[in-house]
Design a protein around this motif. Structure first.
Motif, PDB file in Angstrom:
ATOM      1  N   UNK A 405       0.838  -1.209   0.000  1.00 40.03           N
ATOM      2  CA  UNK A 405       0.000   0.000   0.000  1.00 40.03           C
ATOM      3  C   UNK A 405       0.867   1.251   0.000  1.00 40.03           C
ATOM      4  N   UNK A 406       1.846   1.301   0.905  1.00 38.63           N
ATOM      5  CA  UNK A 406       2.646   2.510   1.074  1.00 38.63           C
ATOM      6  C   UNK A 406       3.811   2.594   0.088  1.00 38.63           C
ATOM      7  N   UNK A 407       4.321   1.414  -0.342  1.00 38.51           N
ATOM      8  CA  UNK A 407       5.566   1.430  -1.103  1.00 38.51           C
ATOM      9  C   UNK A 407       5.493   1.084  -2.568  1.00 38.51           C
ATOM     10  N   UNK A 408       4.435   0.374  -3.005  1.00 35.52           N
ATOM     11  CA  UNK A 408       4.383  -0.054  -4.405  1.00 35.52           C
ATOM     12  C   UNK A 408       4.531   1.108  -5.388  1.00 35.52           C
ATOM     13  N   UNK A 409       3.868   2.257  -5.157  1.00 34.94           N
ATOM     14  CA  UNK A 409       4.056   3.366  -6.110  1.00 34.94           C
ATOM     15  C   UNK A 409       5.521   3.807  -6.229  1.00 34.94           C
ATOM     16  N   UNK A 410       6.289   3.714  -5.136  1.00 30.00           N
ATOM     17  CA  UNK A 410       7.703   4.081  -5.181  1.00 30.00           C
ATOM     18  C   UNK A 410       8.509   3.015  -5.922  1.00 30.00           C
ATOM     19  N   UNK A 411       8.258   1.760  -5.609  1.00 28.60           N
ATOM     20  CA  UNK A 411       9.023   0.668  -6.211  1.00 28.60           C
ATOM     21  C   UNK A 411       8.729   0.504  -7.694  1.00 28.60           C
ATOM     22  N   UNK A 416       7.770   9.453  -7.137  1.00 23.03           N
ATOM     23  CA  UNK A 416       9.209   9.677  -7.001  1.00 23.03           C
ATOM     24  C   UNK A 416       9.693   9.155  -5.649  1.00 23.03           C
ATOM     25  N   UNK A 417      10.700   8.273  -5.630  1.00 22.82           N
ATOM     26  CA  UNK A 417      11.180   7.708  -4.369  1.00 22.82           C
ATOM     27  C   UNK A 417      12.143   8.657  -3.652  1.00 22.82           C
ATOM     28  N   UNK A 456      13.354  -1.888  -1.530  1.00 23.84           N
ATOM     29  CA  UNK A 456      12.721  -0.785  -0.809  1.00 23.84           C
ATOM     30  C   UNK A 456      12.749  -1.046   0.697  1.00 23.84           C
ATOM     31  N   UNK A 457      12.452  -2.280   1.098  1.00 31.85           N
ATOM     32  CA  UNK A 457      12.484  -2.648   2.510  1.00 31.85           C
ATOM     33  C   UNK A 457      13.886  -2.456   3.071  1.00 31.85           C
ATOM     34  N   UNK A 458      14.890  -2.917   2.324  1.00 29.57           N
ATOM     35  CA  UNK A 458      16.267  -2.835   2.805  1.00 29.57           C
ATOM     36  C   UNK A 458      16.689  -1.391   3.049  1.00 29.57           C
TER      37      UNK A 458
END
Length: 598
Positions: A405-411, A416-417, A456-458
């Motif tokens: 939910x929070x990270x897919x758009x960034x990944x 923009x990440x 992204x998690x790392x």
């Protein structure tokens, strides 16, 4: 030459379709030929008269609106939409017509058209709470949950006693990963309408998201006191009981649902998941009749085929089992609209974006440490979580959607990440797991497909522990193909060729992550874990920095709720041999698994 009656009939048809200018022209033509025609004169007077008290001059007559609504209720969506579009020419500021256009578009899956209609209605009449709530539903279907939440809240500002909007708000909040806030919205919905069963079912699902499956069970039982014959309530009660490992009670709930609705294909699927039917059981004939009666390509046909697969497998009828499974999967693939090409584009995008994601600078230490257990679905992540959550310092949170939910758009390069975006992801995720932790220092998140977001998690969560579960690819691919998944993003499981292709993408992506973050990834082999449970478990626990506890060797004694298709297996001691289950169906699989080796 047409008679006056012929012309009057034609004019009325045009008027009912909203083609007012053409109808008026015919009425005027009738009077030019037949000046004494009272019906034509009355029709013109009616069309030119001011609106009655309480009815806006910007809206069509109530009987016209009622006719359009009737068409929608009859399923004549295209006719309703065509007539509404015609009427808009004469009533361009009609919020009601725009709402009808939105409803018609939503019915046929035209989300852009539905959004346009509801947004226009809300603009024309800012006090229209229904239009705002409908707009919120449409935005949610498009994955635009923040906008959906705002729209539902605006509807509730206008009408605080609007239970549907409260329920809809809860759905959007739950999709946004906020089950606590969703639960409050659902409670407000049925506080306004105590018999609002959908809101009570939704509350039970939010409670399950929060890890409170016992609370979900209690919620459903209270609702059944109001509606003891409600099939969906009984199905959901069965699911909660199965999550808790109470399979016999779940079976009772499903059978009760089927007594009330013998055509309920979904209830048959749930039933065969918790009990093994004996040869000759009457349910076989019931399901086959339902299969024959359900139209090809429908969800009912899909559900009953999966049910038949489990039932036939249980009595050793492998040919019939595989045929039912293949039909069920083919149907579900069409329903989901899955495309392997879309999978390939997604994996390419993940690699393309990975090196643009910055590492966070100094961060405030996390109060709770996340343990990500990831890999392909059906690779053994549930077993690993059950082992670790047997430890007193670890809370098993199940499959959390929050990284996606929070990270897919960034990944995926959809946003923009930036360091600020990563900091927001970190803050929201850590806040979420802290609320779930029950005071324990570690929380597991076993959403398998978090493997997509490992980079992204790392970078966003440098203190996180990452466990990658490896398993025989043939076992994984078969297990994916042979299980029904509710998630919309698992369409790749619905074809043997598709799941093999997905495995190859997954394998390549994990190699990609290992090159960049290999020191962060603990590689756990599922086969070795089942062959040497104590040795592998001790190494895993030591890697995480936890003190040893013997309870980790008896995961079947862990009574926590499990809401995955592994819920039956994890109630048993760790056993060998599950990697070979696919060989039973090797004659039907053919050469599809050959590229996977072995």
């Amino acid at each position: 030459m047409p008679t006056a009656n012929d012309l009057l009939l034609r004019a009325r048809k045009l008027e009912s379709k909203g083609r007012m200018a053409e109808a008026r022209e015919i009425y005027e033509g009738i009077l030019a030929r037949f000046p004494a025609n009272a019906r034509a004169r009355q029709a013109l007077e009616r069309m030119q008269a001011p609106a009655p008290a309480g009815q806006s001059a910007q809206e069509p007559a109530q009987n016209v609106i009622a006719g359009l609504v009737g068409l929608l209720q009859q399923g004549r969506v295209e006719a309703a939409a065509a007539q509404a579009r015609g009427l808009v020419q004469s009533f361009p500021r009609s919020a009601t017509l725009q709402t009808i256009l939105g409803m018609a578009s939503a019915t046929v899956g035209d989300l852009a058209g539905a959004e346009a209609g509801f947004r226009a209605a809300a603009t024309l009449n800012p006090a229209d709470a229904d239009a705002l709530s409908n707009l919120g539903n449409t935005l949610q279907q498009q994955g635009r949950t923040a906008e959906a939440i705002e729209s539902h809240r605006k509807a509730l500002e206008i009408r605080p006693d609007f239970p549907e909007a409260s329920n809809n708000l809860g759905n959007a909040l739950r999709q946004d990963g906020e089950p606590e806030a969703a639960a409050e919205a659902y409670r407000r919905a049925f506080a306004r309408r105590p018999d609002y069963i959908d809101a009570r079912i939704n509350l039970s699902n939010a409670l399950k998201d929060m890890g409170d499956v016992e609370g979900a069970e209690a919620c459903l039982r209270r609702a059944l006191e109001l509606r003891p014959d409600h099939v969906a309530l009984l199905r959901n009660l069965g699911l909660a009981l199965a999550d808790l490992g109470r399979f016999a009670e779940a079976e009772v709930a499903y059978r009760r649902a089927l007594m009330l609705d013998p055509q309920n294909a979904e209830a048959f699927r749930y039933l065969t998941a918790v009990t093994k039917l004996p040869p000759g059981a009457p349910e076989f004939a019931q399901m086959e009749r339902l299969r024959a009666a359900s139209a090809p390509g429908t969800d009912a046909r899909c559900q009953v085929c999966f049910a038949l697969y489990k039932a036939y497998e249980g009595i050793g009828e492998d040919a019939k089992a595989f045929a039912a499974l293949a039909e069920g999967n083919a149907t579900r693939k069409r329903l989901l609209g899955h495309s392997s090409e879309a999978d390939a584009r997604m994996f390419a995008k993940l690699r393309e974006t990975a090196d643009r994601i910055p590492a966070l600078a100094a961060t405030e230490p996390a109060r709770v440490t996340p343990i990500f257990i990831l890999g392909m679905p059906r690779s053994g992540t549930t077993l690993v979580e059950q082992i670790l959550s047997s430890h007193s310092g670890v809370h098993g949170a199940g499959e959390l959607p929050h990284v996606s939910i929070y990270g897919a758009p960034l990944a995926l390069g959809e946003a923009e990440p930036t360091p600020e975006a990563l900091a927001t992801l970190r803050s929201r995720y850590l806040g979420r797991i802290e609320r779930l932790s029950q005071g324990r220092p570690y929380v597991t998140d076993k959403m398998p497909d978090n493997f997509r977001f490992l980079g992204l998690i790392a970078k966003a969560l440098p203190e996180a522990k990452i466990i990658h579960v490896n398993r025989d690819p043939r076992a994984v691919c078969w297990s994916n193909f042979s299980n029904y998944f509710n998630g919309m993003g698992l369409g790749f499981t619905c074809g043997l060729e598709d799941v093999v292709a997905y495995w190859r993408h997954y394998e390549a992506l994990m190699d990609f992550w290992a090159e960049r973050h290999g020191d962060r990834i603990y590689q756990l082999d599922y086969a070795r874990l089942t062959e040497d449970p104590e040795g592998e478990t001790r190494k895993l626990v030591a890697h995480l920095g936890l003190g040893w506890e013997d309870a980790c060797l008896s995961p079947q004694e862990n009574r926590r709720a499990v809401a995955t298709s592994s819920q039956a297996q994890i109630r048993q001691p760790i056993y060998r041999g599950s990697n070979e289950a696919w060989r039973r169906y090797a004659p039907f699989i053919g050469a599809v698994f050959d590229p996977l080796g072995g």
